[in-house]
Design a protein around this motif. Structure first.
Motif, mmCIF file in Angstrom:
data_model
loop_
_atom_site.group_PDB
_atom_site.id
_atom_site.type_symbol
_atom_site.label_atom_id
_atom_site.label_comp_id
_atom_site.label_asym_id
_atom_site.label_seq_id
_atom_site.Cartn_x
_atom_site.Cartn_y
_atom_site.Cartn_z
ATOM 1 N N ILE A 3 0.848 -1.189 0.000
ATOM 2 C CA ILE A 3 0.000 0.000 0.000
ATOM 3 C C ILE A 3 0.884 1.241 0.000
ATOM 4 C CG2 ILE A 3 -1.813 1.257 1.201
ATOM 5 C CD1 ILE A 3 -2.646 -1.340 2.519
ATOM 6 N N PRO A 4 0.848 2.075 -1.030
ATOM 7 C CA PRO A 4 1.617 3.329 -1.015
ATOM 8 C C PRO A 4 1.061 4.296 0.032
ATOM 9 C CG PRO A 4 0.937 2.741 -3.249
ATOM 10 C CD PRO A 4 0.169 1.858 -2.311
ATOM 11 N N THR A 5 1.962 5.007 0.688
ATOM 12 C CA THR A 5 1.539 5.934 1.740
ATOM 13 C C THR A 5 0.615 7.015 1.207
ATOM 14 O OG1 THR A 5 3.683 5.556 2.807
ATOM 15 C CG2 THR A 5 2.387 7.422 3.582
ATOM 16 N N VAL A 6 0.960 7.558 0.055
ATOM 17 C CA VAL A 6 0.174 8.665 -0.500
ATOM 18 C C VAL A 6 -1.246 8.205 -0.809
ATOM 19 C CG1 VAL A 6 -0.002 10.297 -2.404
ATOM 20 C CG2 VAL A 6 2.233 9.794 -1.424
ATOM 21 N N LEU A 7 -1.376 7.048 -1.439
ATOM 22 C CA LEU A 7 -2.718 6.570 -1.786
ATOM 23 C C LEU A 7 -3.534 6.251 -0.541
ATOM 24 C CD1 LEU A 7 -2.003 4.246 -4.848
ATOM 25 C CD2 LEU A 7 -2.751 6.630 -4.824
ATOM 26 N N LEU A 8 -2.901 5.667 0.469
ATOM 27 C CA LEU A 8 -3.625 5.363 1.702
ATOM 28 C C LEU A 8 -4.076 6.647 2.391
ATOM 29 C CD1 LEU A 8 -4.597 3.358 3.818
ATOM 30 C CD2 LEU A 8 -2.335 3.454 4.863
ATOM 31 N N ALA A 9 -3.195 7.655 2.440
ATOM 32 C CA ALA A 9 -3.564 8.923 3.066
ATOM 33 C C ALA A 9 -4.691 9.606 2.314
ATOM 34 C CB ALA A 9 -2.348 9.836 3.138
ATOM 35 N N ILE A 10 -4.630 9.591 1.003
ATOM 36 C CA ILE A 10 -5.689 10.216 0.208
ATOM 37 C C ILE A 10 -7.022 9.494 0.429
ATOM 38 C CG2 ILE A 10 -6.485 10.641 -2.145
ATOM 39 C CD1 ILE A 10 -3.597 11.126 -2.942
ATOM 40 N N ALA A 11 -6.977 8.161 0.476
ATOM 41 C CA ALA A 11 -8.209 7.399 0.683
ATOM 42 C C ALA A 11 -8.811 7.680 2.060
ATOM 43 C CB ALA A 11 -7.921 5.902 0.525
ATOM 44 N N LEU A 12 -7.978 7.702 3.096
ATOM 45 C CA LEU A 12 -8.492 7.951 4.446
ATOM 46 C C LEU A 12 -9.014 9.380 4.588
ATOM 47 C CD1 LEU A 12 -5.785 6.126 6.592
ATOM 48 C CD2 LEU A 12 -8.120 5.383 6.139
ATOM 49 N N ILE A 13 -8.287 10.341 4.029
ATOM 50 C CA ILE A 13 -8.708 11.740 4.162
ATOM 51 C C ILE A 13 -9.985 11.997 3.371
ATOM 52 C CG2 ILE A 13 -8.049 14.099 3.542
ATOM 53 C CD1 ILE A 13 -5.185 13.353 4.336
ATOM 54 N N SER A 14 -10.162 11.294 2.248
ATOM 55 C CA SER A 14 -11.405 11.459 1.495
ATOM 56 C C SER A 14 -12.617 10.941 2.268
ATOM 57 C CB SER A 14 -11.297 10.730 0.153
ATOM 58 O OG SER A 14 -11.163 9.331 0.358
ATOM 59 N N LEU A 15 -12.381 10.007 3.197
ATOM 60 C CA LEU A 15 -13.469 9.468 4.006
ATOM 61 C C LEU A 15 -13.721 10.278 5.271
ATOM 62 C CD1 LEU A 15 -12.663 5.639 3.782
ATOM 63 C CD2 LEU A 15 -14.463 6.887 2.576
ATOM 64 N N THR A 16 -12.655 10.765 5.897
ATOM 65 C CA THR A 16 -12.794 11.417 7.200
ATOM 66 C C THR A 16 -12.480 12.905 7.183
ATOM 67 O OG1 THR A 16 -10.499 10.899 7.778
ATOM 68 C CG2 THR A 16 -12.167 9.257 8.320
ATOM 69 N N GLY A 17 -11.834 13.402 6.127
ATOM 70 C CA GLY A 17 -11.413 14.795 6.110
ATOM 71 C C GLY A 17 -9.969 14.914 6.581
ATOM 72 N N PRO A 18 -9.280 16.002 6.213
ATOM 73 C CA PRO A 18 -7.868 16.162 6.584
ATOM 74 C C PRO A 18 -7.694 16.325 8.091
ATOM 75 C CG PRO A 18 -8.721 18.196 5.621
ATOM 76 C CD PRO A 18 -9.795 17.157 5.453
ATOM 77 N N GLY A 19 -6.581 15.853 8.585
ATOM 78 C CA GLY A 19 -6.277 15.959 10.009
ATOM 79 C C GLY A 19 -4.939 15.333 10.318
ATOM 80 N N VAL A 20 -4.328 15.794 11.397
ATOM 81 C CA VAL A 20 -3.020 15.278 11.789
ATOM 82 C C VAL A 20 -3.128 13.821 12.229
ATOM 83 C CG1 VAL A 20 -1.080 15.588 13.380
ATOM 84 C CG2 VAL A 20 -2.255 17.588 12.454
ATOM 85 N N GLY A 21 -4.203 13.476 12.949
ATOM 86 C CA GLY A 21 -4.361 12.109 13.418
ATOM 87 C C GLY A 21 -4.470 11.106 12.291
ATOM 88 N N ILE A 22 -5.242 11.429 11.266
ATOM 89 C CA ILE A 22 -5.378 10.531 10.114
ATOM 90 C C ILE A 22 -4.046 10.379 9.404
ATOM 91 C CG2 ILE A 22 -6.452 10.277 7.857
ATOM 92 C CD1 ILE A 22 -8.278 9.610 10.162
ATOM 93 N N LEU A 23 -3.291 11.471 9.298
ATOM 94 C CA LEU A 23 -1.989 11.416 8.643
ATOM 95 C C LEU A 23 -1.024 10.515 9.415
ATOM 96 C CD1 LEU A 23 -0.254 12.535 6.343
ATOM 97 C CD2 LEU A 23 0.327 14.462 7.811
ATOM 98 N N ILE A 24 -1.015 10.649 10.738
ATOM 99 C CA ILE A 24 -0.148 9.807 11.566
ATOM 100 C C ILE A 24 -0.534 8.339 11.429
ATOM 101 C CG2 ILE A 24 0.461 9.255 13.951
ATOM 102 C CD1 ILE A 24 0.253 12.234 14.566
ATOM 103 N N PHE A 25 -1.837 8.064 11.427
ATOM 104 C CA PHE A 25 -2.310 6.686 11.300
ATOM 105 C C PHE A 25 -1.869 6.079 9.965
ATOM 106 C CE2 PHE A 25 -5.598 3.704 9.816
ATOM 107 C CZ PHE A 25 -5.525 2.758 10.828
#
Length: 293
Positions: free
Chosen positions: A135-157
């Motif tokens: 799983i590429p980091t960028v794609l995972l971050a984009i997928a999670l942020i598209s579901l929950t919105g941007p945030g430091v916690g989502i980025l750390i996860f």
């Protein structure tokens, strides 16, 4: 005990004394240099409210101002103090880097120890780790942020999940080499229970390699956060971050270059400090690695 092995044994056993510090610094200057730079940045980031000013204050009449005694690094396109935003931006990089490294280290330590000691659990855990590594980091971050919105916690996860397999595999390899050693077999034959064997004989052997790998993960997490924030899928724009500072000011590079160079140079120095500390720790715990280079 030789002069070289004394600081190493003191650190690995937790008995480091003040008298060992000069020898440690002389034999392993990278630890002192990297640790000193990182400690300085931590102090500057924590003390930012005392000297840096308000990073969110906007003054349209002071847009794109050059460096001055009032604003040491000038101002950005919204009239915000670049120096204040740079100092406060260090907090985000440190939080993301240290938290991601800590989470990956703890999770990798737990899974790696169990996988390295239990063959049944190993076959399941390693297949999961193989899946996470794809799983590429960028794609995972984009997928999670598209579901929950941007945030430091989502980025750390997102960063922690992607970094977990590398730590797990490292700890697993150390455990698999240690579990066959005579003192571990002697402890088992002496009637020691599994939790005691893991805690007293196997877990301490993983700490040196884990510390070095955590430094690598921390540096990679800092760069990943900056890259994602530059792309607009990391830290929200209202939070000062070196990545979104560079992104928002890149169009004004010819007018006020410090708006890009200041956060960029700070980012480079922080990653350099963490990498120097990681290299120094590697030389400290494995002196043969230094002689091979």
């Amino acid at each position: 005990m030789t002069l070289l092995s004394a600081p190493v044994e003191a650190v690995s056993t937790g008995r480091l004394q003040i008298s060992d510090l000069p020898r440690l610094a002389r034999r392993h200057p990278l630890v002192l240099l990297g640790g000193g730079l990182l400690a300085l940045m931590v102090v500057l980031a924590l003390a930012a409210p005392l000297y840096a000013g308000d990073p969110l204050n906007m003054d349209p009449f002071k847009r794109l101002q050059p460096a001055s005694s009032e604003m040491w690094f000038g101002s950005d396109n919204l009239g915000r103090d670049v120096f204040a935003r740079t100092m406060f931006g260090a907090r985000i990089s440190l939080i993301v880097g240290l938290t991601s490294a800590t989470g990956a280290a703890l999770g990798g330590l737990l899974i790696g120890v169990l996988a390295g000691y239990s063959r049944g659990f190993d076959s399941i855990a390693m297949r999961v780790m193989d899946g996470l590594m794809s799983i590429p980091t960028v794609l995972l971050a984009i997928a999670l942020i598209s579901l929950t919105g941007p945030g430091v916690g989502i980025l750390i996860f997102a960063i922690t999940i992607v970094q977990l397999p590398s730590v797990t595999r490292l700890v697993r390899s150390v455990v698999m080499s240690v579990r066959e050693r005579p003192y571990v077999e002697a402890a088992i034959c002496g009637g020691a229970r599994l939790p005691k064997v893991l805690w007293r004989h196997i877990l301490p052997s993983t700490i040196p390699a884990l510390m070095v790998q955590s430094a690598i993960v921390c540096a990679d997490a800092i760069l990943t956060e900056a890259g994602l924030s530059f792309l607009g899928v990391g830290v929200p724009p209202d939070i000062p971050s070196w990545g979104n500072m560079i992104s928002s000011s890149r169009l004004y590079l010819a007018i006020t270059p410090l708006t890009v160079f200041a956060p960029g140079i700070c980012l480079a120095f922080m990653v350099l400090a963490v990498n120097l500390l990681g290299d120094g720790l590697r030389d400290l715990f494995d002196p043969r690695a230094k002689r091979r280079r």
